[in-house]
Design a protein around this motif. Structure first.
Motif, PDB file in Angstrom:
ATOM      1  N   VAL A   1     -15.732 -10.201   2.558  1.00  0.00           N
ATOM      2  CA  VAL A   1     -14.375 -10.649   2.892  1.00  0.00           C
ATOM      3  C   VAL A   1     -13.435 -10.440   1.707  1.00  0.00           C
ATOM      4  CG1 VAL A   1     -12.968 -12.641   3.514  1.00  0.00           C
ATOM      5  CG2 VAL A   1     -15.173 -12.291   4.623  1.00  0.00           C
ATOM      6  N   GLN A   2     -13.934 -10.685   0.489  1.00  0.00           N
ATOM      7  CA  GLN A   2     -13.112 -10.447  -0.702  1.00  0.00           C
ATOM      8  C   GLN A   2     -12.711  -8.983  -0.777  1.00  0.00           C
ATOM      9  OE1 GLN A   2     -11.996 -12.646  -3.246  1.00  0.00           O
ATOM     10  NE2 GLN A   2     -10.803 -10.822  -3.703  1.00  0.00           N
ATOM     11  N   ARG A   3     -13.661  -8.100  -0.445  1.00  0.00           N
ATOM     12  CA  ARG A   3     -13.355  -6.673  -0.440  1.00  0.00           C
ATOM     13  C   ARG A   3     -12.289  -6.371   0.628  1.00  0.00           C
ATOM     14  NH1 ARG A   3     -16.930  -2.772   1.760  1.00  0.00           N
ATOM     15  NH2 ARG A   3     -18.565  -4.364   1.724  1.00  0.00           N
ATOM     16  N   GLY A   4     -12.397  -7.071   1.754  1.00  0.00           N
ATOM     17  CA  GLY A   4     -11.394  -6.880   2.803  1.00  0.00           C
ATOM     18  C   GLY A   4     -10.011  -7.329   2.373  1.00  0.00           C
ATOM     19  N   VAL A   5      -9.944  -8.454   1.656  1.00  0.00           N
ATOM     20  CA  VAL A   5      -8.656  -8.946   1.160  1.00  0.00           C
ATOM     21  C   VAL A   5      -8.022  -7.930   0.209  1.00  0.00           C
ATOM     22  CG1 VAL A   5      -7.593 -10.687  -0.338  1.00  0.00           C
ATOM     23  CG2 VAL A   5      -9.185 -11.391   1.467  1.00  0.00           C
ATOM     24  N   GLU A   6      -8.850  -7.345  -0.658  1.00  0.00           N
ATOM     25  CA  GLU A   6      -8.333  -6.346  -1.596  1.00  0.00           C
ATOM     26  C   GLU A   6      -7.803  -5.126  -0.847  1.00  0.00           C
ATOM     27  OE1 GLU A   6     -11.687  -5.678  -4.101  1.00  0.00           O
ATOM     28  OE2 GLU A   6     -11.492  -7.618  -5.154  1.00  0.00           O
ATOM     29  N   LYS A   7      -8.518  -4.699   0.206  1.00  0.00           N
ATOM     30  CA  LYS A   7      -8.051  -3.554   0.991  1.00  0.00           C
ATOM     31  C   LYS A   7      -6.742  -3.879   1.711  1.00  0.00           C
ATOM     32  CE  LYS A   7     -10.515  -0.670   3.165  1.00  0.00           C
ATOM     33  NZ  LYS A   7     -11.388   0.028   4.142  1.00  0.00           N
ATOM     34  N   ILE A   8      -6.629  -5.118   2.175  1.00  0.00           N
ATOM     35  CA  ILE A   8      -5.403  -5.516   2.870  1.00  0.00           C
ATOM     36  C   ILE A   8      -4.209  -5.461   1.926  1.00  0.00           C
ATOM     37  CG2 ILE A   8      -4.217  -7.503   3.891  1.00  0.00           C
ATOM     38  CD1 ILE A   8      -6.968  -8.230   5.126  1.00  0.00           C
ATOM     39  N   ASN A   9      -4.412  -5.915   0.687  1.00  0.00           N
ATOM     40  CA  ASN A   9      -3.315  -5.856  -0.286  1.00  0.00           C
ATOM     41  C   ASN A   9      -2.847  -4.420  -0.479  1.00  0.00           C
ATOM     42  OD1 ASN A   9      -3.282  -8.603  -0.752  1.00  0.00           O
ATOM     43  ND2 ASN A   9      -4.751  -8.507  -2.415  1.00  0.00           N
ATOM     44  N   VAL A  10      -3.815  -3.509  -0.599  1.00  0.00           N
ATOM     45  CA  VAL A  10      -3.459  -2.097  -0.753  1.00  0.00           C
ATOM     46  C   VAL A  10      -2.750  -1.593   0.505  1.00  0.00           C
ATOM     47  CG1 VAL A  10      -4.383   0.229  -1.046  1.00  0.00           C
ATOM     48  CG2 VAL A  10      -5.349  -1.667  -2.365  1.00  0.00           C
ATOM     49  N   LYS A  11      -3.286  -1.975   1.675  1.00  0.00           N
ATOM     50  CA  LYS A  11      -2.694  -1.529   2.938  1.00  0.00           C
ATOM     51  C   LYS A  11      -1.258  -2.023   3.091  1.00  0.00           C
ATOM     52  CE  LYS A  11      -6.483  -0.779   6.239  1.00  0.00           C
ATOM     53  NZ  LYS A  11      -7.030  -1.237   7.521  1.00  0.00           N
ATOM     54  N   ARG A  12      -1.024  -3.272   2.699  1.00  0.00           N
ATOM     55  CA  ARG A  12       0.326  -3.821   2.849  1.00  0.00           C
ATOM     56  C   ARG A  12       1.330  -3.009   2.032  1.00  0.00           C
ATOM     57  NH1 ARG A  12      -0.286 -10.445   2.590  1.00  0.00           N
ATOM     58  NH2 ARG A  12      -1.159 -10.723   4.680  1.00  0.00           N
ATOM     59  N   ALA A  13       0.948  -2.740   0.781  1.00  0.00           N
ATOM     60  CA  ALA A  13       1.848  -1.950  -0.057  1.00  0.00           C
ATOM     61  C   ALA A  13       2.056  -0.560   0.533  1.00  0.00           C
ATOM     62  CB  ALA A  13       1.291  -1.859  -1.476  1.00  0.00           C
ATOM     63  N   GLU A  14       0.940   0.049   0.989  1.00  0.00           N
ATOM     64  CA  GLU A  14       1.049   1.384   1.579  1.00  0.00           C
ATOM     65  C   GLU A  14       1.860   1.348   2.874  1.00  0.00           C
ATOM     66  OE1 GLU A  14      -2.982   2.546   2.089  1.00  0.00           O
ATOM     67  OE2 GLU A  14      -3.231   3.256   0.012  1.00  0.00           O
ATOM     68  N   HIS A  15       1.685   0.262   3.659  1.00  0.00           N
ATOM     69  CA  HIS A  15       2.398   0.148   4.923  1.00  0.00           C
ATOM     70  C   HIS A  15       3.908   0.060   4.699  1.00  0.00           C
ATOM     71  CE1 HIS A  15       3.154  -0.899   9.085  1.00  0.00           C
ATOM     72  NE2 HIS A  15       3.817  -1.978   8.695  1.00  0.00           N
ATOM     73  N   ILE A  16       4.284  -0.772   3.727  1.00  0.00           N
ATOM     74  CA  ILE A  16       5.715  -0.903   3.429  1.00  0.00           C
ATOM     75  C   ILE A  16       6.276   0.423   2.946  1.00  0.00           C
ATOM     76  CG2 ILE A  16       7.386  -1.996   1.893  1.00  0.00           C
ATOM     77  CD1 ILE A  16       5.672  -4.514   1.983  1.00  0.00           C
ATOM     78  N   SER A  17       5.516   1.066   2.059  1.00  0.00           N
ATOM     79  CA  SER A  17       5.974   2.348   1.538  1.00  0.00           C
ATOM     80  C   SER A  17       6.053   3.397   2.647  1.00  0.00           C
ATOM     81  CB  SER A  17       5.017   2.817   0.434  1.00  0.00           C
ATOM     82  OG  SER A  17       5.392   4.075  -0.058  1.00  0.00           O
ATOM     83  N   LYS A  18       5.009   3.415   3.513  1.00  0.00           N
ATOM     84  CA  LYS A  18       4.986   4.388   4.601  1.00  0.00           C
ATOM     85  C   LYS A  18       6.110   4.134   5.591  1.00  0.00           C
ATOM     86  CE  LYS A  18       1.958   6.127   8.293  1.00  0.00           C
ATOM     87  NZ  LYS A  18       0.644   5.965   8.951  1.00  0.00           N
ATOM     88  N   GLU A  19       6.301   2.832   5.924  1.00  0.00           N
ATOM     89  CA  GLU A  19       7.344   2.486   6.873  1.00  0.00           C
ATOM     90  C   GLU A  19       8.726   2.844   6.328  1.00  0.00           C
ATOM     91  OE1 GLU A  19       8.164  -1.737   7.928  1.00  0.00           O
ATOM     92  OE2 GLU A  19       7.279  -1.115   9.831  1.00  0.00           O
ATOM     93  N   ALA A  20       8.908   2.542   5.042  1.00  0.00           N
ATOM     94  CA  ALA A  20      10.189   2.880   4.426  1.00  0.00           C
ATOM     95  C   ALA A  20      10.396   4.391   4.456  1.00  0.00           C
ATOM     96  CB  ALA A  20      10.241   2.363   2.999  1.00  0.00           C
ATOM     97  N   SER A  21       9.311   5.114   4.168  1.00  0.00           N
ATOM     98  CA  SER A  21       9.416   6.570   4.149  1.00  0.00           C
ATOM     99  C   SER A  21       9.732   7.123   5.527  1.00  0.00           C
ATOM    100  CB  SER A  21       8.096   7.165   3.625  1.00  0.00           C
ATOM    101  OG  SER A  21       8.115   8.561   3.688  1.00  0.00           O
ATOM    102  N   GLN A  22       9.087   6.565   6.563  1.00  0.00           N
ATOM    103  CA  GLN A  22       9.262   7.062   7.924  1.00  0.00           C
ATOM    104  C   GLN A  22      10.654   6.772   8.481  1.00  0.00           C
ATOM    105  OE1 GLN A  22       6.022   5.147   9.941  1.00  0.00           O
ATOM    106  NE2 GLN A  22       4.614   6.840   9.594  1.00  0.00           N
TER     107      GLN A  22
END
Length: 543
Positions: free
Chosen positions: A116-137
């Protein structure tokens, strides 16, 4: 903070997962439970699920089907399979669908925690990538890479009055900077104010969120118009400058809807409270006075969040309101009614949110009265205010407290919690322990809970547990069990009561469970203990 969903048709399995890991340490704030796919899909529709722990075979469909559905609709969710099935086909399908891990029951909870800790770390990365991707799109096509920074600086100079308000001087500046604006054009200023963030942000996240807010405003308010401009005033204040339009009534409704959509988007994607303040149209040289009017309008809003305000629509005149006298609250503190004063202060300040045209003077008067009440209480206790409240007494903190009702609520809650904690620390430890032991002895015939004891001695249950453990070396549960067993042993030896009646006398309605607990503590069951003590008595008499 993150939200967890446990999907399993076995109730005991769900409870084991809930209890087996300290979810708070992983920043899991909410745990949702579903026993089939339909329930799980319903929860996804109501809550933003970050991590899903799922069984494979369940009623109404398999976990593989659920994960496939989640992948299509909630791509940011991380999934973990927790199942009795070691079938390689299941594991292969789970990994192909992007499952974080495939774990077999019974699971080792430290291993589950690591996953679960590994999942939390992936989510943090995903959130940043999601915001960046959404902004880019959404905004890349609208954001002109060669858009002159001079445009924003010009408007900053106008609003800060670093450029003269003389129309001729304005024209000269525009020409010298080669900006596509005419001094005869009219514009509409809209102030965007970030009132608060749902979570405390570090400097990196603040920059990322500011970038996202600006891009959202460019897309939803400015619509990419090259004659419009978003001007940064500070990290939480921006001003959108839009070309003026004809038709006042239609303009007001259009702006209300545009700002409402922007606010809702910011609430949903960026987790912040934000309000928009729409000014009056004016020429370039009039923007400084329009901006000052918006500042005053913003400062007058003390009790509304996520709202669109118009300068042309006067706010309601202040309703008459009498600030509560603090005598009752002082009595609550003196009598140790800590939960009551916390809930009453929150309820009372919530009533301020419904007051039309609430003025800053009301919040200031409340804060002054509240501080006087705390000072009186601390003087009675012979405490120093700075020792109890610490940084809450700083001028900056007090100024922040009266910016809005929400800020005042947060400060009052913090000040009360600091005071209450100081009360706990200052109590006589021996007296409290004696009261706890006496309460337990008087209620051995009942099922005693930690909360029952906490209410009796006016302590928070968590604080009570820590303090009792520190003083006795035992948990409250261990101590209660020892006392019940001691009483049962005495009744077994000194009375002819049946074992089932003795079980009831010490608070156990389930005879089998009582026998199990007794044997665990005494290493023999109640009947064996009675016989052994009875034989000892005979032997002693014969001697």
């Amino acid at each position: 903070m993150y939200q967890l969903l446990i999907v399993d048709d076995e109730i005991h399995a769900v409870r084991a997962v809930q209890a087996g890991v300290d979810w708070a340490e992983l920043s899991i704030s909410h745990i949702h439970v579903a026993h089939n796919i339909k329930q799980a899909m319903g929860i996804f529709g109501e809550h933003p699920i970050d991590i899903m722990i799922c069984d494979i075979e369940m009623p109404q469909g398999s976990g593989i089907e659920l994960l496939s559905w989640v992948r299509e609709r909630h791509s940011l969710t991380e999934s973990i399979f927790l199942t009795c099935h070691s079938n390689f086909t299941y594991a292969k399908e789970a990994l192909q669908l992007g499952s974080l891990d495939y774990m077999l029951k019974p699971v080792k909870f430290h291993e589950l925690r690591s996953v679960v800790q590994r999942g939390v770390e992936k989510i943090n990365v995903k959130r940043a990538e999601h915001i960046s991707k959404e902004a880019s799109q959404y905004y890349a096509m609208l954001w002109h890479t060669n858009r002159p920074i001079l445009m924003e600086r010009f408007w900053q100079d106008v609003m800060d009055q670093r450029v003269s308000s003389n129309p001729e001087r304005i024209r000269d500046v525009l020409q010298s900077r080669n900006l596509p604006i005419k001094e005869t054009e009219s514009f509409l200023p809209i102030m965007i104010f970030v009132q608060r963030w749902a979570e405390k942000l570090n400097s990196r996240d603040k920059k990322l969120m500011e970038y996202a807010l600006r891009n959202a405003a460019d897309h939803l308010i400015l619509h990419g118009d090259e004659h419009s401009q978003l001007v940064r005033i500070s990290s939480d204040v921006f001003v959108a400058i839009l070309p003026a339009v004809a038709g006042r009534d239609r303009h007001i409704e259009d702006m209300r809807q545009i700002c409402k959509v922007y606010i809702e988007s910011c609430n949903r994607y960026f987790r912040c409270d934000i309000s928009c303040y729409v000014g009056d149209q004016g020429l370039v040289h009039e923007m400084a006075t329009r901006y000052d009017s918006l500042i005053r309008l913003k400062d007058s809003n003390l009790n509304r969040s996520n709202h669109v305000f118009f300068l042309s629509e006067d706010m309601k005149s202040s309703e008459s309101i009498d600030v509560i006298q603090m005598n009752v609250w002082l009595k609550m503190l003196e009598q140790g009614a800590y939960d009551a004063i916390l809930s009453e202060s929150e309820r009372y300040l919530n009533s301020f949110k419904e007051v039309g045209g609430l003025k800053a003077e009301v919040l200031q008067q409340f804060l002054q009265n509240f501080l006087q009440m705390l000072y009186y209480f601390m003087q009675f206790k012979e405490w120093q205010a700075y020792q109890v409240l610490g940084e809450a007494m700083a001028t900056e903190q007090l100024s922040q407290a009266v910016r809005s009702v929400t800020d005042l609520q947060a400060w009052v809650k913090h000040a009360l919690e600091q005071t209450i904690n100081y009360c706990y620390l200052s109590e006589d430890t021996r007296t409290v322990m004696d009261r706890i032991r006496t309460f337990i002895k008087q209620h051995l015939d009942q099922a005693i809970s930690r909360e029952d004891i906490a209410r009796h001695v006016n302590l928070h249950p968590d604080y009570l547990s820590r303090r009792f453990k520190k003083e006795t070396g035992k948990s409250i549960v261990e101590y209660i069990v020892e006392e019940k067993i001691a009483m049962a042993k005495e009744l077994l030896v000194t009375t002819d009561m049946s074992v089932s009646d003795i079980a009831l006398c010490v608070g156990y309605s389930n005879f089998s469970y009582f026998s199990k607990v007794f044997k665990l503590g005494v290493h023999m069951n109640p009947n064996q203990y009675r016989k052994s003590k009875g034989q000892n008595c005979i032997n002693n008499r014969s001697v």
